[in-house]
Structures are given as C-alpha cells and as structure tokens.
Design an enzyme around this catalytic site. Structure first.
Site, PDB file in Angstrom:
ATOM      1  N   GLU A  43     -40.494  13.843  24.237  1.00  7.13           N
ATOM      2  CA  GLU A  43     -40.213  15.157  24.823  1.00  7.13           C
ATOM      3  C   GLU A  43     -40.251  15.040  26.335  1.00  7.13           C
ATOM      4  OE1 GLU A  43     -42.660  18.617  23.387  1.00  7.13           O
ATOM      5  OE2 GLU A  43     -43.358  18.620  25.453  1.00  7.13           O
ATOM      6  N   ARG A  90     -43.047  30.478  20.211  1.00  9.02           N
ATOM      7  CA  ARG A  90     -43.373  31.772  20.809  1.00  9.02           C
ATOM      8  C   ARG A  90     -43.490  31.667  22.322  1.00  9.02           C
ATOM      9  NH1 ARG A  90     -49.174  34.411  20.542  1.00  9.02           N
ATOM     10  NH2 ARG A  90     -49.355  32.884  22.236  1.00  9.02           N
ATOM     11  N   GLY A  91     -44.099  30.563  22.789  1.00 10.99           N
ATOM     12  CA  GLY A  91     -44.425  30.460  24.214  1.00 10.99           C
ATOM     13  C   GLY A  91     -45.799  31.063  24.458  1.00 10.99           C
ATOM     14  N   ASP A  92     -46.354  30.761  25.626  1.00 15.84           N
ATOM     15  CA  ASP A  92     -47.678  31.280  25.966  1.00 15.84           C
ATOM     16  C   ASP A  92     -47.554  32.566  26.762  1.00 15.84           C
ATOM     17  OD1 ASP A  92     -49.413  29.390  24.786  1.00 15.84           O
ATOM     18  OD2 ASP A  92     -48.781  27.930  26.299  1.00 15.84           O
ATOM     19  N   ALA A 149     -43.051  33.321  16.637  1.00 12.24           N
ATOM     20  CA  ALA A 149     -42.023  32.295  16.415  1.00 12.24           C
ATOM     21  C   ALA A 149     -41.321  32.511  15.078  1.00 12.24           C
ATOM     22  CB  ALA A 149     -42.675  30.911  16.459  1.00 12.24           C
ATOM     23  N   TYR A 201     -50.562  23.048  14.503  1.00 13.81           N
ATOM     24  CA  TYR A 201     -51.770  22.755  15.286  1.00 13.81           C
ATOM     25  C   TYR A 201     -52.867  22.138  14.411  1.00 13.81           C
ATOM     26  CZ  TYR A 201     -49.198  25.762  18.421  1.00 13.81           C
ATOM     27  OH  TYR A 201     -48.203  26.291  19.205  1.00 13.81           O
ATOM     28  N   GLN A 213     -49.083  19.771  17.763  1.00 12.63           N
ATOM     29  CA  GLN A 213     -49.742  19.705  19.064  1.00 12.63           C
ATOM     30  C   GLN A 213     -50.365  18.312  19.199  1.00 12.63           C
ATOM     31  OE1 GLN A 213     -49.955  20.233  22.086  1.00 12.63           O
ATOM     32  NE2 GLN A 213     -50.423  22.424  21.945  1.00 12.63           N
TER      33      GLN A 213
HETATM   34  P1  FAD Z   1     -46.532  31.342  16.668  1.00 13.10           P
HETATM   35  O1  FAD Z   1     -46.189  30.511  15.503  1.00 13.10           O
HETATM   36  O2  FAD Z   1     -45.831  32.654  16.810  1.00 13.10           O
HETATM   37  O3  FAD Z   1     -48.115  31.597  16.609  1.00 13.10           O
HETATM   38  C1  FAD Z   1     -48.814  32.121  17.730  1.00 13.10           C
HETATM   39  C2  FAD Z   1     -50.154  32.666  17.273  1.00 13.10           C
HETATM   40  O4  FAD Z   1     -49.960  33.864  16.516  1.00 13.10           O
HETATM   41  C3  FAD Z   1     -50.944  31.740  16.351  1.00 13.10           C
HETATM   42  O5  FAD Z   1     -52.307  31.903  16.627  1.00 13.10           O
HETATM   43  C4  FAD Z   1     -50.626  32.227  14.959  1.00 13.10           C
HETATM   44  O6  FAD Z   1     -51.669  31.917  14.036  1.00 13.10           O
HETATM   45  C5  FAD Z   1     -50.494  33.725  15.204  1.00 13.10           C
HETATM   46  N1  FAD Z   1     -49.545  34.396  14.316  1.00 13.10           N
HETATM   47  C6  FAD Z   1     -48.338  33.946  13.921  1.00 13.10           C
HETATM   48  N2  FAD Z   1     -47.736  34.890  13.139  1.00 13.10           N
HETATM   49  C7  FAD Z   1     -48.584  35.950  13.074  1.00 13.10           C
HETATM   50  C8  FAD Z   1     -48.527  37.230  12.446  1.00 13.10           C
HETATM   51  N3  FAD Z   1     -47.487  37.605  11.700  1.00 13.10           N
HETATM   52  N4  FAD Z   1     -49.589  38.070  12.600  1.00 13.10           N
HETATM   53  C9  FAD Z   1     -50.690  37.708  13.354  1.00 13.10           C
HETATM   54  N5  FAD Z   1     -50.780  36.497  13.955  1.00 13.10           N
HETATM   55  C10 FAD Z   1     -49.747  35.637  13.826  1.00 13.10           C
HETATM   56  N6  FAD Z   1     -44.648  26.279  25.157  1.00 13.10           N
HETATM   57  C11 FAD Z   1     -43.724  26.525  26.099  1.00 13.10           C
HETATM   58  O7  FAD Z   1     -43.869  27.471  26.878  1.00 13.10           O
HETATM   59  N7  FAD Z   1     -42.608  25.719  26.202  1.00 13.10           N
HETATM   60  C12 FAD Z   1     -42.375  24.675  25.381  1.00 13.10           C
HETATM   61  O8  FAD Z   1     -41.361  23.992  25.511  1.00 13.10           O
HETATM   62  C13 FAD Z   1     -43.349  24.384  24.370  1.00 13.10           C
HETATM   63  N8  FAD Z   1     -43.185  23.359  23.514  1.00 13.10           N
HETATM   64  C14 FAD Z   1     -44.120  23.121  22.534  1.00 13.10           C
HETATM   65  C15 FAD Z   1     -43.923  22.080  21.622  1.00 13.10           C
HETATM   66  C16 FAD Z   1     -44.857  21.817  20.629  1.00 13.10           C
HETATM   67  C17 FAD Z   1     -44.640  20.682  19.668  1.00 13.10           C
HETATM   68  C18 FAD Z   1     -46.036  22.613  20.542  1.00 13.10           C
HETATM   69  C19 FAD Z   1     -47.088  22.313  19.513  1.00 13.10           C
HETATM   70  C20 FAD Z   1     -46.232  23.664  21.428  1.00 13.10           C
HETATM   71  C21 FAD Z   1     -45.287  23.932  22.426  1.00 13.10           C
HETATM   72  N9  FAD Z   1     -45.442  24.988  23.327  1.00 13.10           N
HETATM   73  C22 FAD Z   1     -44.498  25.241  24.293  1.00 13.10           C
HETATM   74  C23 FAD Z   1     -46.643  25.828  23.300  1.00 13.10           C
HETATM   75  C24 FAD Z   1     -46.492  27.096  22.410  1.00 13.10           C
HETATM   76  O9  FAD Z   1     -45.493  27.933  22.931  1.00 13.10           O
HETATM   77  C25 FAD Z   1     -47.839  27.802  22.396  1.00 13.10           C
HETATM   78  O10 FAD Z   1     -48.790  27.031  21.724  1.00 13.10           O
HETATM   79  C26 FAD Z   1     -47.825  29.242  21.912  1.00 13.10           C
HETATM   80  O11 FAD Z   1     -49.076  29.827  22.275  1.00 13.10           O
HETATM   81  C27 FAD Z   1     -47.668  29.399  20.410  1.00 13.10           C
HETATM   82  O12 FAD Z   1     -46.399  29.116  20.011  1.00 13.10           O
HETATM   83  P2  FAD Z   1     -46.011  29.067  18.443  1.00 13.10           P
HETATM   84  O13 FAD Z   1     -44.567  28.868  18.364  1.00 13.10           O
HETATM   85  O14 FAD Z   1     -46.898  28.143  17.720  1.00 13.10           O
HETATM   86  O15 FAD Z   1     -46.376  30.593  18.043  1.00 13.10           O
END
Ligand code: FAD
Length: 317
Positions: free
Chosen positions: A19, A124-126, A144, A179, A210
């Site tokens: 990446e 989702r992003g942070d 996401a 994660y 992660q």
């Molecule tokens: P989600 O899957 O939406 O989850 C986020 C949180 O919400 C989790 O705690 C989950 O348990 C909870 N959740 C999910 N669905 C629900 C629901 N229906 N109700 C209640 N809670 C729920 N960040 C960037 O900004 N740019 C990048 O390019 C980037 N690349 C990444 C690549 C990888 C391989 C990884 C592991 C992470 C990356 N990240 C990136 C970081 C990521 O955006 C963050 O970790 C973010 O906080 C969570 O994204 P997610 O897609 O896992 O979110």
C-alpha cells in the site's frame, strides 16, 4: 483483474502486495514511481493507494482566522490510473465515507470504471482532526457497510436517483478493513466481527487487516471470523517498525499492542538506523510464519518508503 481472481489464480501460492500513501500535494509523481519501481521485481498483482480525509486550514486575515477546507494530497483515483498504466498492475483506490457525499462517491466510482480500475477498498475513514467522533458528511455514509452497498448497487446497474446513461456495468471487487485487535470504537472483538460480517453480507469480497506485530492475533482473528460465518479471504497487513517513536505512536493511533520482545529489541537500539533493521527482521519473521500458514497475500504498509519493504520481500519471496 479482481483481487479475488488473482488469489484464485495463484492456487494457494502467497502473493506479495503493498500500500502506498500519495505524496503531499505539489510534488511530482516521479518520486512515487521511483518508490514503487524497486518493488516490481516481486510481481505484486495489485497495489493499494490510500486516501486522506480533508483538513481544515486557518488563514490569518488581519488577526481574524478564516477557516478553509483543503486536501493535502493529490486524488487517489488519478494516481491509481497512472500506476496501473505505467506498471501494468492492478490498483486499488481506498474510497472513504468521510468527506464525501453519495453523489461524489458515485462520480468517483464512475471514473474508476471508466479507467479500468475494478477493485475498491471501501472504508469509513476516521474522524477529522478536530472531531472526537466520526461524523458522516451531509448526504454521505455513516458506515463502510453502507458504502459497500452503494458499490454493490452500481455493480447491479443501480445508480443513485436511477440515472444511467449507458448500461455498461461496473463489476467492482470490494475489499474492507478488519481488525485482529478490534477497532478502537468497537465495544468488543465479537461485536466488531458482527460488523465485519455485515460488510461481507453487504457484498465485500475480501478483508485486509490492520497491522499487527503478533501473528497469534491474526490467527485467532481468522478463526473467530470463520466461526462468525465470514468466509472471504482475510489478507494480513504487515508494517515494519522504522523509528523508536513507533513504540508509542502505533499503539496510540491504531490501538494495537506491540510484543514485549520487539519493544526490548527496539529499546536496545542506539539510533533509528538500528531500529529500522530490527523492524525489518521482525517483519521477515512474521512474514515467514504467515507464509507457512498459507495466507493468500502478504500485504505491506510501505508508508511512502519502499526500501524496508524491499529488504523484507527479498528474504520472503
Ligand atoms: P466501519 O466498518 O464502518 O466500522 C467503524 C466502526 O463502527 C467499528 O468500530 C465498527 O465496529 C462500528 N460499526 C460498524 N457498523 C456499525 C453499525 N451498523 N452500528 C454500530 N457500529 C457499527 N483510513 C483512511 O482515512 N484512509 C485510508 O486509505 C485507510 N486505509 C485503511 C486500510 C486498511 C487495511 C485498514 C485496516 C484501515 C484503513 N483506514 C484508512 C482506517 C479506517 O478508515 C479507520 O480504521 C476507520 O476508523 C474505520 O473504518 P472501517 O472501514 O473499518 O469502518
């Protein structure tokens, strides 16, 4: 080609991928090419390109602070297209919920389809730097899972507002994040896995984890994911430690543990050159064990510096 097809075609052989983070804006793409070039000898079937969230900047106008929104790095889709055509390799743009409306996301996906980019990492992003918690953009997705649903709809020919000019369907392969040490906001690993299952049920084709420094965390995660009914490939993400500061920074930012043995090795180092070497050796050890366990892909977080990834890959592949 889709990431999942690359995995299928490999017939059990572990693939190498990595990446990259786009450079800060204002730079020329040559630096990125120079970084990628040394890793091409390990035949990565795909390269991920991250996306960064928008940021606020404050401009001092005669003592009054004017808040403006900006993006610090060039656009991911353009970079993916450039890398794809320069190196003849598949690229995976990271697509975020945060900072984008559904319409903007659709526009971005249309660009990907047009450019022959058929893999998407849906994230989702942070939260933005000034925010405590993630907030969806007005008209954007909260999770996401919902973004996966939008991409999947596009694959079915279902555009937003049912507007479609030409029925040339996209067929995106969708990756999502997992994660092994649970997501920072999840109340438990079990709940987090339930959420991961929802992403897979919505249409995700594979998971990238992660970073982790203890392989047993990954093995346990995969086992628990299988028990939860998640049956798609789970690709381990590996990051070599490179500076002493990572001992505090990585647990703080990613909510991950660093094994005692690795901490001790890093603390013995006299400078970051030695730390870098410790990080490389640790990642080689991790990679060899994961390779033996038959993981589909070893995916490395290069963080804009390919030289340590090259040192690892040349001992593993
Ligand atoms: P989600 O899957 O939406 O989850 C986020 C949180 O919400 C989790 O705690 C989950 O348990 C909870 N959740 C999910 N669905 C629900 C629901 N229906 N109700 C209640 N809670 C729920 N960040 C960037 O900004 N740019 C990048 O390019 C980037 N690349 C990444 C690549 C990888 C391989 C990884 C592991 C992470 C990356 N990240 C990136 C970081 C990521 O955006 C963050 O970790 C973010 O906080 C969570 O994204 P997610 O897609 O896992 O979110």
């Amino acid at each position: 080609m889709k990431v999942t097809d690359h995995i299928k075609n490999a017939k059990g052989k572990t693939l190498f991928s990595f990446e990259i983070i786009p450079p800060k804006k204002g730079k020329n793409i040559q630096e990125l090419y120079d970084n990628i070039n040394p890793l091409m000898e390990f035949n990565p079937p795909f390269i991920d390109v991250t996306t960064s969230r928008e940021e606020y900047v404050y401009i001092d106008r005669d003592g009054l602070l004017d808040r403006k929104i900006t993006r610090m790095r060039p656009g991911t889709v353009g970079i993916c297209a450039a890398i794809k055509h320069k190196f003849n390799v598949d690229t995976v743009p990271h697509v975020l919920c945060g900072g984008f409306t559904k319409e903007e996301t659709e526009y971005l996906l249309v660009d990907c389809h047009y450019l022959g980019i058929n893999n998407i990492m849906a994230l989702r992003g942070d939260a933005m730097k000034h925010q405590r918690y993630f907030e969806a953009s007005n008209g954007g997705h909260q999770y996401a899972r919902d973004l996966v649903g939008q991409v999947k709809n596009l694959n079915r020919g279902k555009y937003l507002h049912d507007v479609m000019e030409v029925d040339d369907r996209a067929d995106f392969c969708i990756g999502v994040a997992g994660y092994p040490e649970k997501h920072i906001e999840a109340p438990s690993l079990q709940t987090d896995l339930k959420r991961l299952k929802e992403k897979v049920d919505a249409g995700a084709d594979y998971v990238v984890t992660q970073m982790f420094f203890d392989n047993s965390k990954y093995f346990h995660f995969v086992e628990a994911a299988r028990e939860a009914g998640i049956d798609v490939p789970i690709i381990p993400g590996i990051k070599p430690i490179a500076i002493t500061r990572h001992l505090q920074l990585l647990p703080h930012v990613f909510k991950i543990d660093i094994p005692e043995e690795l901490i001790e090795e890093v603390e013995k180092c006299k400078d970051n050159k030695q730390v870098r070497q410790v990080g490389i050796e640790w990642a080689i050890k991790q990679s060899k064990e994961l390779l033996k366990a038959g993981v589909p892909v070893l995916h490395y977080y290069s963080m804009g510096n390919s030289s340590n990834i090259k040192a690892i890959a040349s001992k593993v592949f």
